[in-house]
Design an enzyme around this catalytic site. Structure first.
Site, PDB file in Angstrom:
ATOM      1  N   SER A  56     -70.339 -34.953  36.668  1.00  0.00           N
ATOM      2  CA  SER A  56     -71.188 -34.482  35.571  1.00  0.00           C
ATOM      3  C   SER A  56     -72.090 -35.620  35.132  1.00  0.00           C
ATOM      4  CB  SER A  56     -70.301 -34.052  34.392  1.00  0.00           C
ATOM      5  OG  SER A  56     -71.081 -33.937  33.226  1.00  0.00           O
ATOM      6  N   TYR A  76     -63.554 -35.089  27.802  1.00  0.00           N
ATOM      7  CA  TYR A  76     -64.222 -34.603  29.012  1.00  0.00           C
ATOM      8  C   TYR A  76     -64.977 -35.735  29.703  1.00  0.00           C
ATOM      9  CZ  TYR A  76     -67.717 -32.019  31.768  1.00  0.00           C
ATOM     10  OH  TYR A  76     -68.516 -31.553  32.772  1.00  0.00           O
TER      11      TYR A  76
END
Ligand code: ZN
Length: 697
Positions: free
Chosen positions: A573, A586
C-alpha cells in the site's frame, strides 16, 4: 496367478465396445450423418483417441456455380472426432482426386498442394493427411481409427498371422508405412479385393467402409469386438505386464510423497519452458507401473504413430523403492534421469534428422514412477491431459499385445519420420502460439476480492494456470471456475501455518508446483492511536505481516525444491511508505510487509527468486476492504462524506485519476513475468496516480 496384497483388480485385457448407433437419433445421411458417426466413434476413447482417426462420406452436392458433382467430405486436420461439427470437415471434388490412384508415387508436398486445389471452398480446413486413403477406398463411407483392441494385434510381433487366423480373407494386413500416397494406394487396392471388409494397418490402426454410414460404423465395432474376443481368449491365464512386482503406494502415501516431490519433478522436466504436471493413478496405470514387465515394455516405443508428437517415443521410467527412497531422493533421481533423457532425445534427433529439423522441446512428456503412478507433462494443462490420455491408450495396447505375443512398435527411424513429419507438425501449428505465461502456475491470495480477481484475470489472460486462494473458499472457487481446468480455487487463511501449507499442497498435487505467488490478502482498519485496540493492532499484523511471511515462507520452500526461480509479488500500500493519520496499525503492518519483501529479495536472489512490491492506493472498485467500515473511517478522517471519497482520492493525485483493480493487476503482471521484469527484484512500483509523499528515493 499370485497377487500381491493391495494390487488393484486387473482390468480386462481387451474390453468389448458397445455399438452406440441409435437409429432414432441418426440423421438420414449426408454431412449431418457423418458428423453423428464421427462423434460416436470419438465418444469411446478406446476406439478413437483424442485428435486421432478420420472419417469420410461421398455425397452429391451442388457447387457455387450450381453444377452437381461428387463430393468427398473428409475430416479436416486438427479437429477431434468426439466433438467436431460440420465445420471440421472439408469438401473436395472427388472426380479430381480418384484418378490419382493410377499414379506410382506422389510426394507429401505435391499431395497437399493438389488437395488444396480440390477444395470446394478456400476457407475449409486443410483436409486430413489420410484424405487419399478415403478417396481411394471404393465405398461411400470410410472410417479410419486407432482402436485399442485392433492395435493389440497390429502391435504384436506375430500380428499378421493372428489377423489371418482371426479374420481370414475378410481382412488385409498392410505392413507399416507412414501415411501418405503409398499407404492410401495400398489400402485402396486392398479394399477392392473380393470379400475384403477390413484393412489392418500394422502398428497403426484400422480402416473400414460401408455402403451406408451405419454399415461402416458397425464394421468398425465388429472388427474391434472380434479382435477383443480373440485377445481375451489368447491371453486367458496370462497376467498382464508379467504380473505385479510390487505393491503400489496407497492413495494417502502417494499424495504425501508427491506433495513433496512434484516441485522437483516439475523443475526437472521444465528445462526449456515451464510445464504443467498432471498426476494419474488410474487402476491400469498403477498396475503397469507396479508390474514386472512395465519398465521394459515402456521403452519399446509408441503404441500408435498418432501419440508421438504428444507423448514422445518413450516415457521416462523412474525406479522408486519406498523402503529406502524419500521424496528428496525421488526428486534428485528424476532430475538426473530427465537430464539423461534429454541427452538421449537429442541423440535420437541427431541420428535421424536429414534436413536440419529444429529439435523439439527435449523434456519427457510422460514420467512413470515405479509403484506410484504416472506424471503427465505438458506445456499447458490441455497438453498434459492429452499426454495422459494417450498414454492410457498405450498401456491398454501394450497390455493386450504383450499378453498374447511380444509388443512391437515403430523403429526409431520410423518414429522420427512421424514425430518430425511436416504434415504432423502442421496440426500442432494450428494451435495458437504460446502466451507469455504459458505453463506457469500462479497462486494469488485474497483472490475473491477486487484486486485479487483482477490479478487472477490478468495472469490467466497471459496463459498462466491460476490458483485462486482466499479465506472465502466459495469466492475463490467462483473466481477459479471461470478458467475451467486452468483454474483451481483453494481455501487459505493466511494467518494459519497449516492452512497456508495445505493450500500450496493442493496446488502442487493439481499442477505440480507454483512459479508466481501474489500475496494480496488484506484488511484495513482506521482509528486514532488512543482508540486503536490491541486486538485491532494484532489483526492487522496477523494478516499483513505474519500472513505475508507465512505465504512467502511456503513459496520459498517450494520454489527452492523446484529449482527454476520464481516471482513473488506483494501487494502492499502507499501507506507502507507514507505516514498518514489514524491508520497506525494498518500502516505499520504494511511497512513490515514492504520490508519483508526487500529482505526476501536478498534471500531469494541466488536461487532466481525475485520479490517485488506493488503499492496501490485507494482502489475502491470491487474492494471488500472499502465495503467495510474502513470507508466510513477514512471519510471521517478526512472530514468528508463517504460518497465524496472517490472524488477526494482522484483530486489529490498528481495525475487526477482514480485507481482501478485492473491498474494494479497490470503492475503485478509486470513483476510476475520474467520476460518483463526478469532483472528486477526488491523493487517497489506505486500505482497511486502520483502521490508525491510516496515517491521513492
Ligand atoms: Zn491413423
Amino acid at each position: 496367478m499370485s497377487r500381491v496384497v493391495g494390487t488393484p483388480d486387473p482390468a480386462p485385457v481387451a474390453p468389448r465396445v458397445p455399438s452406440r448407433w441409435d437409429p432414432a437419433r441418426a440423421p438420414a445421411g449426408g454431412l449431418e450423418q457423418l458428423v453423428y458417426r464421427s462423434n460416436l466413434l470419438g465418444a469411446d476413447r478406446s476406439v478413437a483417441n483424442f485428435g486421432g482417426g478420420n472419417t469420410s462420406a461421398k455425397t452429391r452436392e451442388r457447387d457455387h456455380t450450381g453444377r452437381e458433382l461428387d463430393v468427398l467430405w473428409v475430416k479436416g486436420s486438427g479437429s477431434d472426432l468426439a466433438t467436431m461439427d460440420a465445420s471440421g470437415f472439408t469438401g473436395l471434388r472427388l472426380a479430381e482426386i480418384q484418378p490419382l490412384i493410377e499414379r506410382d508415387e506422389m510426394s507429401d508436398e505435391e499431395m497437399v498442394a493438389f488437395l488444396a486445389r480440390c477444395q470446394l471452398a478456400p476457407d475449409m480446413p486443410r483436409s486430413s493427411i489420410e484424405t487419399l486413403l478415403h478417396a481411394f477406398v471404393p465405398a461411400p463411407h470410410v472410417d479410419h481409427t486407432h482402436p485399442d483392441a485392433i492395435n493389440m494385434l497390429a502391435g504384436a510381433a506375430d500380428g499378421e498371422a493372428m489377423v489371418r487366423e482371426l479374420f481370414g480373407d475378410e481382412a488385409v494386413w498392410v505392413p507399416y508405412i507412414r501415411p501418405g500416397f503409398a499407404l492410401a494406394k495400398q489400402v485402396g487396392l486392398a479394399a477392392r479385393r473380393e470379400g475384403v471388409r477390413f484393412v489392418i494397418l500394422a502398428k497403426h490402426g484400422l480402416v473400414t467402409w460401408g455402403r451406408s454410414g451405419e454399415e461402416s460404423y458397425a464394421r468398425t465395432i465388429e472388427a474391434i469386438n472380434r479382435a477383443a474376443d480373440y485377445v481375451t481368449a489368447e491371453a486367458a491365464g496370462r497376467a498382464r505386464f508379467g504380473g505385479p512386482a510390487r505393491t503400489p503406494l496407497d492413495d494417502a502415501a502417494r499424495e504425501r510423497l508427491l506433495a513433496e516431490a512434484l516441485p522437483a519433478i516439475r523443475g526437472a522436466v521444465s528445462s526449456e519452458r515451464a510445464k504443467v504436471l498432471l498426476v494419474d493413478a488410474a487402476p491400469a496405470t498403477l498396475e503397469f507401473v507396479s508390474s514386472r514387465d512395465g519398465r521394459e515394455l515402456s521403452q519399446v516405443g509408441a503404441a500408435c504413430p498418432d501419440h508421438l508428437v504428444h507423448t514422445k517415443r518413450v516415457p521416462l521410467w523412474v525406479p522408486y523403492d519406498p523402503a529406502v527412497d524419500d521424496a528428496a531422493a525421488l526428486g534428485a533421481r528424476v532430475r538426473e534421469l530427465a537430464a539423461r533423457y534429454r541427452d538421449e532425445y537429442r541423440a535420437y534427433v541427431a541420428a535421424h534428422a536429414r534436413s536440419g529439423e529444429a529439435i523439439a522441446d527435449p523434456d519427457p512428456r510422460v514420467v512413470l514412477i515405479e509403484g506410484v503412478g504416472m506424471v503427465a507433462v505438458g506445456a499447458d494443462v490441455k497438453a498434459a491431459r492429452l499426454a495422459r490420455d494417450l498414454y492410457h491408450r498405450a498401456i491398454a495396447v501394450m497390455g493386450g499385445a504383450s499378453a498374447i505375443d511380444r509388443f512391437v512398435s515403430l523403429s526409431a527411424a520410423e518414429s522420427f519420420a512421424v514425430e518430425y513429419w511436416p504434415l504432423e507438425l502442421y496440426k500442432l501449428s494450428l494451435a495458437p502460439s504460446p502466451r507469455e505465461l504459458a505453463g506457469r502456475v500462479a497462486l494469488v491470495t485474497g483472490a475473491a476480492g477486487g484486486i485479487g480477481s483482477a490479478v487472477v484475470a490478468a495472469l490467466a489472460a497471459e496463459g498462466a494456470v491460476v490458483v485462486a486462494a482466499d479465506i472465502d473458499a466459495e469466492g475463490a472457487a467462483r473466481v477459479a471456475d471461470a478458467y475451467g481446468e486452468r483454474g483451481l480455487g483453494v481455501a487459505m487463511d493466511v494467518t494459519s501455518e497449516e492452512a497456508v501449507a495445505a493450500a500450496y499442497r493442493e496446488a502442487v498435487l493439481r499442477y505440480g508446483g507454483v512459479d508466481i505467488v501474489v500475496s494480496n490478502a488484506g484488511i484495513a482498519s482506521s482509528a486514532p492511536i488512543e482508540e486503536t485496540t490491541a486486538a485491532e493492532w494484532d489483526r492487522n499484523h496477523a494478516i499483513l505481516a505474519r500472513g505475508y511471511f507465512l505465504v512467502a515462507r511456503e513459496a520459498f520452500k517450494l520454489l527452492r525444491r523446484q529449482g527454476t526461480g520464481g516471482s513473488v509479488v506483494f501487494v502492499a500500500s502507499k501507506n507502507a511508505l507514507v505516514a498518514g493519520k489514524n491508520a497506525a496499525a494498518y500502516s505499520t503492518a504494511k511497512a513490515a510487509e514492504l520490508h519483508l519483501a526487500r529482505c526476501l529479495a536478498e534471500e531469494g536472489g541466488a536461487a532466481g527468486i525475485r520479490v517485488n512490491t506493488v503499492n496501490p492506493d485507494a482502489v475502491l472498485q470491487g474492494s471488500r476492504i472499502w465495503g467495510s467500515s474502513w470507508r466510513q473511517e477514512r471519510a471521517a478522517a478526512y472530514d468528508i462524506d463517504p460518497d465524496q471519497l472517490e472524488e477526494h482520492y482522484r483530486a489529490r493525485t498528481t495525475l487526477k485519476v482514480n485507481i482501478l483493480p485492473e491498474d494494479i493487476a497490470q503492475a503485478v503482471l509486470h513483476f510476475a513475468s520474467a520476460a518483463r521484469s526478469g532483472k528486477s527484484t526488491g523493487n517497489v512500483l506505486n500505482v497511486d496516480g502520483g502521490v508525491p509523499a510516496a515517491y521513492t528515493r
